[in-house]
Design a protein around this motif. Sequence first.
Motif, PDB file in Angstrom:
ATOM      1  N   SER A 128      13.478   7.411  40.372  1.00 12.20           N
ATOM      2  CA  SER A 128      13.790   6.306  41.282  1.00 12.20           C
ATOM      3  C   SER A 128      12.779   6.195  42.411  1.00 12.20           C
ATOM      4  O   SER A 128      12.369   5.086  42.792  1.00 12.20           O
ATOM      5  N   ALA A 129      12.363   7.340  42.961  1.00  5.95           N
ATOM      6  CA  ALA A 129      11.485   7.332  44.129  1.00  5.95           C
ATOM      7  C   ALA A 129      10.011   7.200  43.769  1.00  5.95           C
ATOM      8  O   ALA A 129       9.211   6.727  44.579  1.00  5.95           O
ATOM      9  N   GLY A 130       9.641   7.630  42.555  1.00  6.58           N
ATOM     10  CA  GLY A 130       8.235   7.652  42.180  1.00  6.58           C
ATOM     11  C   GLY A 130       7.721   6.324  41.646  1.00  6.58           C
ATOM     12  O   GLY A 130       8.491   5.463  41.216  1.00  6.58           O
ATOM     13  N   VAL A 131       6.408   6.174  41.689  1.00  8.17           N
ATOM     14  CA  VAL A 131       5.737   4.982  41.170  1.00  8.17           C
ATOM     15  C   VAL A 131       4.882   5.393  39.974  1.00  8.17           C
ATOM     16  O   VAL A 131       3.900   6.123  40.138  1.00  8.17           O
ATOM     17  N   PRO A 132       5.223   4.973  38.769  1.00 15.31           N
ATOM     18  CA  PRO A 132       4.405   5.333  37.603  1.00 15.31           C
ATOM     19  C   PRO A 132       2.998   4.765  37.711  1.00 15.31           C
ATOM     20  O   PRO A 132       2.803   3.650  38.205  1.00 15.31           O
ATOM     21  N   VAL A 133       2.022   5.528  37.240  1.00 13.85           N
ATOM     22  CA  VAL A 133       0.639   5.062  37.271  1.00 13.85           C
ATOM     23  C   VAL A 133       0.446   3.854  36.354  1.00 13.85           C
ATOM     24  O   VAL A 133      -0.394   2.996  36.624  1.00 13.85           O
ATOM     25  N   LYS A 134       1.210   3.792  35.277  1.00 11.81           N
ATOM     26  CA  LYS A 134       1.143   2.645  34.380  1.00 11.81           C
ATOM     27  C   LYS A 134       2.451   1.883  34.440  1.00 11.81           C
ATOM     28  O   LYS A 134       3.512   2.506  34.480  1.00 11.81           O
ATOM     29  N   PRO A 135       2.387   0.528  34.469  1.00 10.73           N
ATOM     30  CA  PRO A 135       1.194  -0.317  34.377  1.00 10.73           C
ATOM     31  C   PRO A 135       0.328  -0.249  35.634  1.00 10.73           C
ATOM     32  O   PRO A 135       0.836  -0.141  36.752  1.00 10.73           O
ATOM     33  N   LEU A 136      -0.986  -0.331  35.429  1.00  7.87           N
ATOM     34  CA  LEU A 136      -1.944  -0.110  36.502  1.00  7.87           C
ATOM     35  C   LEU A 136      -1.818  -1.129  37.626  1.00  7.87           C
ATOM     36  O   LEU A 136      -1.930  -0.778  38.808  1.00  7.87           O
ATOM     37  N   GLY A 137      -1.619  -2.389  37.280  1.00  6.91           N
ATOM     38  CA  GLY A 137      -1.523  -3.429  38.298  1.00  6.91           C
ATOM     39  C   GLY A 137      -0.355  -3.207  39.228  1.00  6.91           C
ATOM     40  O   GLY A 137      -0.473  -3.365  40.456  1.00  6.91           O
ATOM     41  N   HIS A 138       0.779  -2.856  38.667  1.00  9.11           N
ATOM     42  CA  HIS A 138       1.970  -2.585  39.472  1.00  9.11           C
ATOM     43  C   HIS A 138       1.721  -1.402  40.410  1.00  9.11           C
ATOM     44  O   HIS A 138       2.079  -1.438  41.595  1.00  9.11           O
ATOM     45  N   ALA A 159       1.335  11.519  50.911  1.00  7.82           N
ATOM     46  CA  ALA A 159       1.415  11.114  49.510  1.00  7.82           C
ATOM     47  C   ALA A 159       1.444  12.338  48.618  1.00  7.82           C
ATOM     48  O   ALA A 159       0.886  13.388  48.942  1.00  7.82           O
ATOM     49  N   VAL A 160       2.109  12.188  47.484  1.00  7.34           N
ATOM     50  CA  VAL A 160       2.210  13.249  46.485  1.00  7.34           C
ATOM     51  C   VAL A 160       1.890  12.663  45.117  1.00  7.34           C
ATOM     52  O   VAL A 160       2.299  11.533  44.806  1.00  7.34           O
ATOM     53  N   VAL A 161       1.156  13.416  44.320  1.00  7.74           N
ATOM     54  CA  VAL A 161       0.910  13.051  42.922  1.00  7.74           C
ATOM     55  C   VAL A 161       1.591  14.090  42.045  1.00  7.74           C
ATOM     56  O   VAL A 161       1.342  15.294  42.188  1.00  7.74           O
ATOM     57  N   VAL A 229      12.559  19.122  41.771  1.00 11.33           N
ATOM     58  CA  VAL A 229      14.004  19.131  41.517  1.00 11.33           C
ATOM     59  C   VAL A 229      14.735  18.026  42.263  1.00 11.33           C
ATOM     60  O   VAL A 229      15.881  17.705  41.938  1.00 11.33           O
ATOM     61  N   ASP A 230      14.077  17.432  43.261  1.00 10.44           N
ATOM     62  CA  ASP A 230      14.708  16.328  43.990  1.00 10.44           C
ATOM     63  C   ASP A 230      13.629  15.541  44.720  1.00 10.44           C
ATOM     64  O   ASP A 230      12.542  16.071  45.004  1.00 10.44           O
ATOM     65  N   ALA A 231      13.924  14.277  44.983  1.00 14.55           N
ATOM     66  CA  ALA A 231      12.967  13.419  45.671  1.00 14.55           C
ATOM     67  C   ALA A 231      13.707  12.288  46.355  1.00 14.55           C
ATOM     68  O   ALA A 231      14.768  11.845  45.900  1.00 14.55           O
ATOM     69  N   ASP A 232      13.141  11.835  47.466  1.00 10.99           N
ATOM     70  CA  ASP A 232      13.652  10.644  48.130  1.00 10.99           C
ATOM     71  C   ASP A 232      12.458   9.896  48.711  1.00 10.99           C
ATOM     72  O   ASP A 232      11.322  10.118  48.301  1.00 10.99           O
ATOM     73  N   GLY A 233      12.691   9.046  49.655  1.00 14.26           N
ATOM     74  CA  GLY A 233      11.599   8.251  50.197  1.00 14.26           C
ATOM     75  C   GLY A 233      10.730   8.955  51.206  1.00 14.26           C
ATOM     76  O   GLY A 233       9.749   8.373  51.691  1.00 14.26           O
ATOM     77  N   THR A 234      11.047  10.214  51.510  1.00 17.53           N
ATOM     78  CA  THR A 234      10.275  10.918  52.535  1.00 17.53           C
ATOM     79  C   THR A 234       9.710  12.255  52.072  1.00 17.53           C
ATOM     80  O   THR A 234       8.785  12.780  52.689  1.00 17.53           O
ATOM     81  N   LEU A 245       6.269  16.818  52.134  1.00 14.67           N
ATOM     82  CA  LEU A 245       6.367  15.470  52.677  1.00 14.67           C
ATOM     83  C   LEU A 245       5.747  14.467  51.708  1.00 14.67           C
ATOM     84  O   LEU A 245       4.665  14.687  51.162  1.00 14.67           O
ATOM     85  N   ALA A 246       6.448  13.348  51.497  1.00 17.09           N
ATOM     86  CA  ALA A 246       5.968  12.353  50.528  1.00 17.09           C
ATOM     87  C   ALA A 246       6.582  10.991  50.824  1.00 17.09           C
ATOM     88  O   ALA A 246       7.734  10.731  50.486  1.00 17.09           O
ATOM     89  N   SER A 247       5.803  10.126  51.474  1.00 12.75           N
ATOM     90  CA  SER A 247       6.227   8.738  51.661  1.00 12.75           C
ATOM     91  C   SER A 247       5.840   7.885  50.460  1.00 12.75           C
ATOM     92  O   SER A 247       6.352   6.780  50.284  1.00 12.75           O
ATOM     93  N   PHE A 248       4.904   8.399  49.655  1.00 12.55           N
ATOM     94  CA  PHE A 248       4.482   7.718  48.430  1.00 12.55           C
ATOM     95  C   PHE A 248       4.358   8.771  47.344  1.00 12.55           C
ATOM     96  O   PHE A 248       3.698   9.799  47.540  1.00 12.55           O
ATOM     97  N   ILE A 249       4.999   8.521  46.193  1.00 12.14           N
ATOM     98  CA  ILE A 249       4.985   9.475  45.090  1.00 12.14           C
ATOM     99  C   ILE A 249       4.409   8.797  43.859  1.00 12.14           C
ATOM    100  O   ILE A 249       4.979   7.825  43.343  1.00 12.14           O
ATOM    101  N   ALA A 250       3.277   9.285  43.407  1.00 10.04           N
ATOM    102  CA  ALA A 250       2.644   8.764  42.200  1.00 10.04           C
ATOM    103  C   ALA A 250       3.025   9.619  41.010  1.00 10.04           C
ATOM    104  O   ALA A 250       2.945  10.847  41.069  1.00 10.04           O
ATOM    105  N   LEU A 251       3.440   8.990  39.931  1.00 11.82           N
ATOM    106  CA  LEU A 251       3.846   9.704  38.728  1.00 11.82           C
ATOM    107  C   LEU A 251       2.733   9.612  37.686  1.00 11.82           C
ATOM    108  O   LEU A 251       2.555   8.584  37.025  1.00 11.82           O
TER     109      LEU A 251
END
Length: 377
Positions: A128-138, A159-161, A229-234, A245-251
């Motif tokens: 829910s919190a992470g942003v998949p690398v694909k699709p690339l445009g998104h 940021a976290v990858v 094991v867990d993630a949220d918006g921060t 700390l992670a305001s942005f999570i790349a998957l």
Amino acid sequence: MVVLSGLQRMTRILLIGGGHTHVVALRRLAGNMPTGLDLHLVSPEPTTSYSGLLPGHIAGHWPRTALEIPLPPLCHTAGTTLHTTHATSLDPAARTVGLGDGRVLSFDYASLDIGAIAAVDAPDSLKSAGVPVKPLGHFADKWAAFVSQVQAHACLPHAVVVGAGTAGIELALSMQHRLSNLGLSEQPTVAIIERGPTLLPGGNASMRRHLETELKRAGVTVFKAEPVVDADGTSVQLGSGQVVLASFIALATGARPHPWLSDTGLDLHDGFVSVGPTLQSISHPHVFACGDTAHLGFSPRPKAGVFAVRQGATLAEQIMRLAGNRPLTEYRPQADYLKLVSLGRRRAIAEKWGIALNLPGLWALKRQIDFDFMKEK
């Protein structure tokens, strides 16, 4: 060699997905479209994003538009009808494809180049919190929104990858470069988290050493053998109990096939379409698959854009041969290829034949190769 006979005038071929293979194939067919074909492209967006330029964009070296290949003019020059929607189903027996806008298109032949999705097993909060690398445009759009929020002091520059393959490491270095050059009062942080024991799982040892050095130089924190094991918006919480700390999570967690492929009846390998040397489905020869969508059972290869691009020329040739009712050719993937990995700053590492080099001119070489590809659009 395979011969497909019985082609009728105005044979309909559906190219399903706007991936690299289909883009290259359409470029090859532009101005050279054989008569008797009714060619269609189905793509969720009117543009497709080129993967080779993504790290440089994330690092801030060039704008979002530099990644984009517009599909309407490409389709126009290739005499192809563009449908800006996504496929939701395929029935190879009935030769029909269901679309997201509710329509159903029939075909004589179809080619699947729909890419893959992020392989995220757990936990649900990370999905829910992470942003998949694909699709690339998104992904690029989400990153741009995050950078804007950081600049507006609406969120913290952390940021976290998740995933330490080549793509994950490239992104971590690119993110660190971008955030470090925003002139922020708060120190930005970037971390890369790998559930396995090593970076670059299954990769080259020489390349791994170079990338570990670069991550340390850039100040990217590395966590190995640490599941999330867990993630949220921060923040994200690791199996060891540590909170990052992670305001942005790349998957960047590897590739998984689109789920609807399992309902097609096509022969699959781990969910990807099994194809032979002609790029035809081994169970349904009137369906082709390429790029990340395909499993090259005759010569397995990693999910890499270089193979998808090379397959474009083969697919274009197959379409020409179908139109002429001639035997199909075979795709022969290269045994090895030059890997150029961005380092965030204007540097790159090259690896081939098991040898990795970090030399000043490699960034310029990568940039030239990538922009030469885009000039063809």
